[in-house]
Write a protein that holds these residues in place. Structure first.
Motif, short mmCIF file in Angstrom:
data_model
loop_
_atom_site.label_atom_id
_atom_site.label_comp_id
_atom_site.label_asym_id
_atom_site.label_seq_id
_atom_site.Cartn_x
_atom_site.Cartn_y
_atom_site.Cartn_z
N GLY A 251 0.79 -1.22 0.00
CA GLY A 251 0.00 0.00 0.00
C GLY A 251 0.81 1.27 0.00
O GLY A 251 0.26 2.37 0.13
N GLY A 252 2.13 1.16 -0.16
CA GLY A 252 2.99 2.34 -0.20
C GLY A 252 3.07 2.93 -1.59
O GLY A 252 2.22 2.68 -2.46
N LEU A 253 4.15 3.70 -1.83
CA LEU A 253 4.27 4.42 -3.08
C LEU A 253 5.34 3.89 -4.02
O LEU A 253 5.27 4.10 -5.22
CB LEU A 253 4.59 5.91 -2.80
N TYR A 254 6.32 3.19 -3.49
CA TYR A 254 7.48 2.81 -4.27
C TYR A 254 7.68 1.30 -4.23
O TYR A 254 7.14 0.62 -3.35
CB TYR A 254 8.73 3.54 -3.75
N PRO A 255 8.47 0.76 -5.17
CA PRO A 255 8.64 -0.70 -5.20
C PRO A 255 9.18 -1.28 -3.91
O PRO A 255 8.83 -2.39 -3.52
CB PRO A 255 9.63 -0.90 -6.36
N GLU A 256 10.05 -0.53 -3.22
CA GLU A 256 10.62 -0.98 -1.97
C GLU A 256 10.33 0.04 -0.86
O GLU A 256 10.05 1.20 -1.15
CB GLU A 256 12.14 -1.18 -2.10
N PRO A 257 10.40 -0.37 0.40
CA PRO A 257 10.15 0.58 1.48
C PRO A 257 11.15 1.74 1.45
O PRO A 257 12.31 1.56 1.08
CB PRO A 257 10.34 -0.27 2.75
N VAL A 258 10.68 2.91 1.83
CA VAL A 258 11.55 4.09 1.95
C VAL A 258 11.15 4.85 3.20
O VAL A 258 10.13 4.56 3.83
CB VAL A 258 11.45 5.02 0.72
N ARG A 259 11.95 5.82 3.55
CA ARG A 259 11.58 6.78 4.59
C ARG A 259 11.29 8.11 3.92
O ARG A 259 11.92 8.46 2.91
CB ARG A 259 12.71 6.93 5.61
N LEU A 260 10.34 8.84 4.47
CA LEU A 260 9.96 10.13 3.93
C LEU A 260 10.27 11.22 4.94
O LEU A 260 9.77 11.18 6.07
CB LEU A 260 8.49 10.15 3.54
N LEU A 261 11.10 12.16 4.53
CA LEU A 261 11.46 13.28 5.38
C LEU A 261 10.52 14.44 5.10
O LEU A 261 10.45 14.95 3.98
CB LEU A 261 12.90 13.71 5.12
N HIS A 262 9.78 14.85 6.11
CA HIS A 262 8.87 15.98 5.97
C HIS A 262 9.59 17.23 6.47
O HIS A 262 10.00 17.31 7.63
CB HIS A 262 7.60 15.74 6.80
#
Length: 400
Positions: free
Chosen positions: A341-352
């Motif tokens: 259910g994420g956005l990219y093929p692999e997990p990432v971290r998102l810096l806000h």
């Protein structure tokens, strides 16, 4: 005489040829139809065929539909003969007159760059959109008739068989017409041929017609006695990296209204752009690339904070004052893989984070920057985006 090295003047001429064909590939000027039709006549003559009647349409969609109808009636396509026979002649001449090293230099400096900057993304986006719409329209026109006939004949098995046969036939024929078009790949091939002609390769006259058509009509269907040609698009919109992109309408649009919507190089549904999706719709979409585009668009309008909250992404560590942007805060979130259910093929971290520069209206732009999934601290994440260590980042003034 074999060409084994290029002079400085010849190398400089290759850049001019490359730029000319890139400009042709992105052009929205109306085609010189007389020139294109002369090119068609030359292309047919090069393989011993009489000049066909030329029929112009406004878009690749109209061309694919028209070609399907003509093919069903006359079954007389000559695309392979017109294109491949001429290309083989050119390839033979170049191979006999140019050393491998020079051929590679011309290919890399001209043909490959034109293909990369124009051909691949435009061809693929338009082809896929045309293919989808042709299949949908053709299926809609044929399915009802086939279903009615099957219903009259009776039986679920008969109806299912007819429906499957018609679906397969329509899909195959429609897709064949999209692939049979001599499309923007001719831009890169024509640039390649022009380049070899400019360095002195002889015997390329047979390809002049194809090159003339490619300069005016990016999509065309040659058949016996008739050629269907399309005019150029009226809109070709790109972002600052040269990718197809338009946040307010089609990135490619033709005079009859057919178009392709794209977000930073990714083809997206038209309603994602206009009127735009709401967040629940974006998060439910099953295609990860389209989902990412929709969320990026919403974030640009409503801010990343709203996206993060609605998506339920888990915060990693505590929020931290931004040492490189006094008065602002950094926060880090875990974004799961697309399959979860994420956005990219692999997990990432998102810096806000927020921009260090204040806009004219007194606000600051906020950003969601992706960083490797192994980063566990927001300050470390901010430092990583600048290629710095945490200590180095703490000592600099920055713009996020």
């Amino acid at each position: 005489m074999t060409i084994d090295v290029l002079t400085a003047e010849q190398v400089a001429a290759l850049d001019v040829i490359r730029d000319r064909w890139i400009d042709i590939g992105w052009s929205t000027e109306r085609a010189d139809r007389d020139a294109a039709e002369r090119g068609v006549t030359e292309a047919y003559a090069a393989v011993g065929l009489p000049a066909p009647a030329c029929v112009w349409v406004d878009s690749p969609l109209a061309g694919a539909i028209a070609a399907t109808q003509v093919r069903a009636q006359v079954r007389a396509q000559v695309a392979t003969q017109v294109r491949d026979q001429v290309r083989d002649q050119v390839r033979t001449q170049v191979g006999a007159q140019v050393w491998d090293q020079v051929r590679a230099q011309v290919r890399d400096q001209v043909g490959t760059q034109v293909g990369d900057q124009v051909g691949d993304q435009v061809r693929d986006q338009v082809r896929d959109q045309v293919g989808a719409q042709v299949r949908a329209q053709a299926w809609a026109q044929v399915a009802t008739q086939a279903w009615d006939q099957a219903w009259d004949q009776g039986g679920d098995q008969a109806r299912d068989q007819v429906r499957a046969q018609v679906r397969d036939l329509v899909a195959t024929q429609a897709w064949d017409q999209v692939w049979r078009a001599l499309d923007l790949s001719l831009c890169s091939w024509s640039a390649w041929a022009d380049a070899h002609e400019s360095i002195g390769v002889t015997g390329l006259a047979a390809s002049k017609g194809l090159r003339t058509v490619a300069a005016q009509s990016p999509w065309w269907w040659p058949m016996r006695d008739i050629a269907i040609l399309t005019d150029r698009p009226t809109v070709m919109a790109r972002d600052n990296q040269g990718r197809l992109h338009n946040p307010t309408g089609p990135a490619i649009e033709y005079a009859d209204g057919f178009g392709v919507h794209a977000w930073h190089g990714t083809r997206v549904p038209a309603d994602l752009i206009t009127p735009g999706w709401d967040l629940p719709t974006a998060l439910r979409h099953d295609n990860a690339e389209v989902r990412r585009c929709a969320i990026e668009r919403i974030a640009g309008q409503d801010g990343w904070a709203k996206i993060i909250t609605a998506a339920g992404w888990e915060q990693v560590g505590d929020a931290h004052p931004d040492p490189g942007n006094p008065g602002q805060t950094l926060a880090l979130y875990h974004v799961p893989a697309a399959r979860d259910g994420g956005l990219y093929p692999e997990p990432v971290r998102l810096l806000h984070c927020v921009n260090a520069t204040v806009e004219r209206d007194g606000t600051r732009h906020e950003f969601g920057l992706t960083v490797p999934a192994g980063i566990g601290d927001p300050v470390e994440a901010a430092a990583w985006t600048f290629g710095l260590t945490q200590n180095e980042y703490a000592r600099v003034q920055r713009a996020c």
